[in-house]
Design a protein around this motif. Structure first.
Motif, PDB file in Angstrom:
ATOM      1  N   LEU A  87      -2.455 -23.893  25.367  1.00 34.30           N
ATOM      2  CA  LEU A  87      -3.691 -23.131  25.186  1.00 34.30           C
ATOM      3  C   LEU A  87      -3.990 -22.260  26.401  1.00 34.30           C
ATOM      4  O   LEU A  87      -4.474 -21.130  26.267  1.00 34.30           O
ATOM      5  CB  LEU A  87      -4.850 -24.094  24.923  1.00 34.30           C
ATOM      6  CG  LEU A  87      -4.776 -24.890  23.611  1.00 34.30           C
ATOM      7  CD1 LEU A  87      -5.876 -25.939  23.567  1.00 34.30           C
ATOM      8  CD2 LEU A  87      -4.884 -23.965  22.408  1.00 34.30           C
ATOM      9  N   ALA A  88      -3.696 -22.780  27.596  1.00 33.58           N
ATOM     10  CA  ALA A  88      -3.939 -21.994  28.812  1.00 33.58           C
ATOM     11  C   ALA A  88      -3.040 -20.760  28.844  1.00 33.58           C
ATOM     12  O   ALA A  88      -3.478 -19.665  29.214  1.00 33.58           O
ATOM     13  CB  ALA A  88      -3.700 -22.856  30.049  1.00 33.58           C
ATOM     14  N   THR A 118      -4.299 -16.764  28.898  1.00 30.33           N
ATOM     15  CA  THR A 118      -3.976 -15.823  29.961  1.00 30.33           C
ATOM     16  C   THR A 118      -3.012 -14.735  29.501  1.00 30.33           C
ATOM     17  O   THR A 118      -2.692 -13.834  30.266  1.00 30.33           O
ATOM     18  CB  THR A 118      -3.339 -16.563  31.151  1.00 30.33           C
ATOM     19  OG1 THR A 118      -2.169 -17.268  30.690  1.00 30.33           O
ATOM     20  CG2 THR A 118      -4.316 -17.556  31.747  1.00 30.33           C
ATOM     21  N   GLY A 119      -2.548 -14.861  28.273  1.00 32.52           N
ATOM     22  CA  GLY A 119      -1.654 -13.840  27.743  1.00 32.52           C
ATOM     23  C   GLY A 119      -0.237 -13.956  28.265  1.00 32.52           C
ATOM     24  O   GLY A 119       0.549 -13.028  28.148  1.00 32.52           O
ATOM     25  N   THR A 120       0.126 -15.116  28.851  1.00 34.73           N
ATOM     26  CA  THR A 120       1.478 -15.276  29.365  1.00 34.73           C
ATOM     27  C   THR A 120       2.503 -15.281  28.247  1.00 34.73           C
ATOM     28  O   THR A 120       3.627 -14.840  28.421  1.00 34.73           O
ATOM     29  CB  THR A 120       1.569 -16.582  30.172  1.00 34.73           C
ATOM     30  OG1 THR A 120       0.570 -16.543  31.187  1.00 34.73           O
ATOM     31  CG2 THR A 120       2.930 -16.743  30.803  1.00 34.73           C
ATOM     32  N   ILE A 121       2.119 -15.818  27.077  1.00 37.61           N
ATOM     33  CA  ILE A 121       3.005 -15.763  25.931  1.00 37.61           C
ATOM     34  C   ILE A 121       2.358 -14.906  24.876  1.00 37.61           C
ATOM     35  O   ILE A 121       1.136 -14.784  24.797  1.00 37.61           O
ATOM     36  CB  ILE A 121       3.295 -17.181  25.380  1.00 37.61           C
ATOM     37  CG1 ILE A 121       2.004 -17.846  24.892  1.00 37.61           C
ATOM     38  CG2 ILE A 121       3.976 -18.031  26.387  1.00 37.61           C
ATOM     39  CD1 ILE A 121       2.239 -19.191  24.261  1.00 37.61           C
ATOM     40  N   ARG A 122       3.178 -14.318  24.023  1.00 39.40           N
ATOM     41  CA  ARG A 122       2.679 -13.412  23.005  1.00 39.40           C
ATOM     42  C   ARG A 122       2.047 -14.209  21.877  1.00 39.40           C
ATOM     43  O   ARG A 122       2.684 -15.077  21.300  1.00 39.40           O
ATOM     44  CB  ARG A 122       3.839 -12.565  22.459  1.00 39.40           C
ATOM     45  CG  ARG A 122       3.355 -11.462  21.528  1.00 39.40           C
ATOM     46  CD  ARG A 122       4.525 -10.574  21.133  1.00 39.40           C
ATOM     47  NE  ARG A 122       4.090  -9.463  20.329  1.00 39.40           N
ATOM     48  CZ  ARG A 122       3.616  -8.347  20.806  1.00 39.40           C
ATOM     49  NH1 ARG A 122       3.504  -8.214  22.124  1.00 39.40           N
ATOM     50  NH2 ARG A 122       3.254  -7.365  20.018  1.00 39.40           N
ATOM     51  N   GLN A 123       0.809 -13.917  21.555  1.00 41.46           N
ATOM     52  CA  GLN A 123       0.121 -14.646  20.515  1.00 41.46           C
ATOM     53  C   GLN A 123       0.501 -14.106  19.151  1.00 41.46           C
ATOM     54  O   GLN A 123       0.812 -12.933  18.984  1.00 41.46           O
ATOM     55  CB  GLN A 123      -1.396 -14.552  20.703  1.00 41.46           C
ATOM     56  CG  GLN A 123      -1.842 -15.114  22.055  1.00 41.46           C
ATOM     57  CD  GLN A 123      -3.324 -15.141  22.179  1.00 41.46           C
ATOM     58  OE1 GLN A 123      -4.017 -15.478  21.224  1.00 41.46           O
ATOM     59  NE2 GLN A 123      -3.828 -14.777  23.336  1.00 41.46           N
ATOM     60  N   ARG A 158     -11.585 -23.055  22.932  1.00 47.19           N
ATOM     61  CA  ARG A 158     -11.995 -21.791  22.316  1.00 47.19           C
ATOM     62  C   ARG A 158     -13.506 -21.582  22.372  1.00 47.19           C
ATOM     63  O   ARG A 158     -14.042 -20.678  21.759  1.00 47.19           O
ATOM     64  CB  ARG A 158     -11.516 -21.750  20.866  1.00 47.19           C
ATOM     65  CG  ARG A 158     -10.004 -21.608  20.733  1.00 47.19           C
ATOM     66  CD  ARG A 158      -9.529 -20.305  21.364  1.00 47.19           C
ATOM     67  NE  ARG A 158      -8.105 -20.078  21.159  1.00 47.19           N
ATOM     68  CZ  ARG A 158      -7.160 -20.345  22.047  1.00 47.19           C
ATOM     69  NH1 ARG A 158      -7.496 -20.871  23.209  1.00 47.19           N
ATOM     70  NH2 ARG A 158      -5.885 -20.092  21.784  1.00 47.19           N
ATOM     71  N   GLY A 159     -14.205 -22.445  23.121  1.00 49.64           N
ATOM     72  CA  GLY A 159     -15.632 -22.247  23.340  1.00 49.64           C
ATOM     73  C   GLY A 159     -16.527 -22.765  22.245  1.00 49.64           C
ATOM     74  O   GLY A 159     -17.727 -22.443  22.213  1.00 49.64           O
TER      75      GLY A 159
END
Length: 435
Positions: A172-173, A177-182, A268-269
């Motif tokens: 999830l982290a 942070t966008g480190t992996i492509r969603q 996700r808040g």
């Protein structure tokens, strides 16, 4: 102190030698010589064992943290030699659970330190106890062994799948942070996240024309799912959840999935509430958000165990409706047999739609799938088992079709895969703004 094989070998040589001497010496002198010889070697063995005692290695089991149910948890023993080399055999008095190994044999150089690692696989939650570390160290001459126990008693709690939760938190982290492509498409959601440059293939409707005019090159809006929504997780604690599936109770698989979904929701808040029920709503944690919430849920749910009572789905859902007035995603983790046996579950879930978004999650036994998809056989017993498995799957499918027609979301997955599939389904619902 314990004699070694080498000592017994030397002892046996003395007896053989005495037998040979008896051919030339008188019997009395032979026995005296044999006694002196054996006594001498016995004293040497004792002296060797005492030297091993003086050169004992230091032993320590590294402090044990919370263990995860259904996982191979590593246990580390640290062995340190003194000023002399040492040959040691160790056995850790672990709880009576599946372990990779409990006995180690090693040789250490002077001042050398080694970490010995084995794994233990708890299959129930609760407190488990370790005893001392049993050690046997050989003397420098190899004739005697000094045997002792290193005090290392310790009691440790077995929690739900904390290893899986750590892996999920990393996943999830990285997504945040966008480190992996969603996998989600841009623009899904309702809340503005950021502006970025337009790339070929992006939806033209997402172009922010004012920002584009200011920067003189196309920029598009990136939207994300709405935050601070409400997620309620209801975990069945009744009879069907006592069944053993892949080495764990179905309730434990459901508990792992509950914690994984709660972590995803908090990440996700969203506000997350959890209820555990059988004939009553025995545990209720109202929807809240915040970094400390997952720890509160973990501590409240870890001691719980399933019961052999029939769950009251209707009463539980009515109580949730009275306590939760605003729209929420209500996820119910349970299992079902067929439409007749699960009639109350069907009625209860359909009461939630359309005011709430009901989501029925069932934990299927992979063994049923295995039996149902076996090759055809002439063995009557195996054929009957396969027919029963196929009938169960057909009735489950019919029940799920009824739920879907009533507006209930459905996820039916093997119990050992339910956590990952449930979190993925929740993230997709968020991305599509279904809540």
């Amino acid at each position: 102190m314990i004699p070694t094989g080498r000592f017994y070998g030397v002892f046996a040589l003395g007896i053989i030698g005495a037998g040979l001497l008896a051919q030339w010496w008188p019997q009395g002198q032979t026995l005296i010589a044999l006694g002196v010889y054996d006594g001498l070697w016995l004293m040497v063995m004792i002296l060797d064992s005492l030297q091993a005692r003086q050169r004992r290695v230091s032993l320590k089991r590294q402090p044990l943290e919370k263990l995860s149910i259904g996982r191979d948890n590593p246990i580390t023993l640290t062995v340190t030699a003194g000023k002399h080399p040492a040959t040691v055999q160790l056995r850790d008095h672990a709880p009576p659970l599946p372990v990779s190994t409990q006995t180690f044999t090693l040789t250490l150089a002077p001042q050398e330190q080694q970490d010995l690692i084995y794994t233990i696989h708890p299959q129930q939650r609760g407190m488990i106890a370790w005893g001392p570390i049993q050690a046997r160290q050989r003397g420098p001459w190899g004739l005697g062994v000094w045997d002792w126990r290193e005090p290392a008693a310790q009691t440790v709690a077995v929690y739900p799948d904390l290893v899986g939760l750590r892996s999920l938190s990393i996943r999830l982290a990285l997504q945040n942070t966008g480190t992996i492509r969603q996998a989600r498409a841009l623009g899904q959601g309702t809340e503005f996240r950021e502006l970025r440059e337009y790339n070929s293939g992006d939806d033209l409707r997402l172009i922010d024309w004012k920002a584009t005019a200011r920067r003189s090159h196309p920029l598009i809006r990136v939207l994300e799912p709405e935050r601070e929504q409400t997620l309620i997780i209801l975990l069945d604690q009744g009879r069907l959840m006592t069944a053993q599936v892949q080495g764990l109770q179905r309730f434990d698989w459901g508990l792992n999935a509950t914690l994984a979904l709660a972590m995803a929701g908090l990440n996700r808040g969203d506000r997350v509430g959890v209820g555990v029920f059988d004939t009553h709503l025995n545990t209720w944690l109202p929807p809240e958000r915040g970094p400390q919430r997952l720890g509160q849920i973990l501590e409240a749910l870890t001691p719980l165990q399933p019961t052999f009572t029939e769950p009251d789905y209707f009463g539980t859902i009515n109580q949730i409706i009275r306590q939760q007035t605003r729209r929420a995603l209500v996820v119910l983790l349970t299992d079902l047999v067929d439409a007749i046996a699960s009639a109350e579950l069907l009625t209860a879930l359909t009461r939630l739609a359309p005011r709430y978004l009901p989501f029925c999650v069932t934990l299927r036994d992979p063994q049923v799938d295995h039996c149902a998809h076996q090759p055809l056989t002439a063995d009557p017993a195996k054929a009957y088992t396969q027919a029963v498995a196929l009938d169960l799957l057909q009735q489950r499918a019919a029940t799920f079709a009824t739920l879907k027609r009533q507006g209930v979301l459905v996820l039916d997955a093997p119990a050992n895969q339910i956590s990952d599939q449930l979190v993925t389904a929740y993230l997709q619902l968020k991305a599509r703004n279904r809540l």
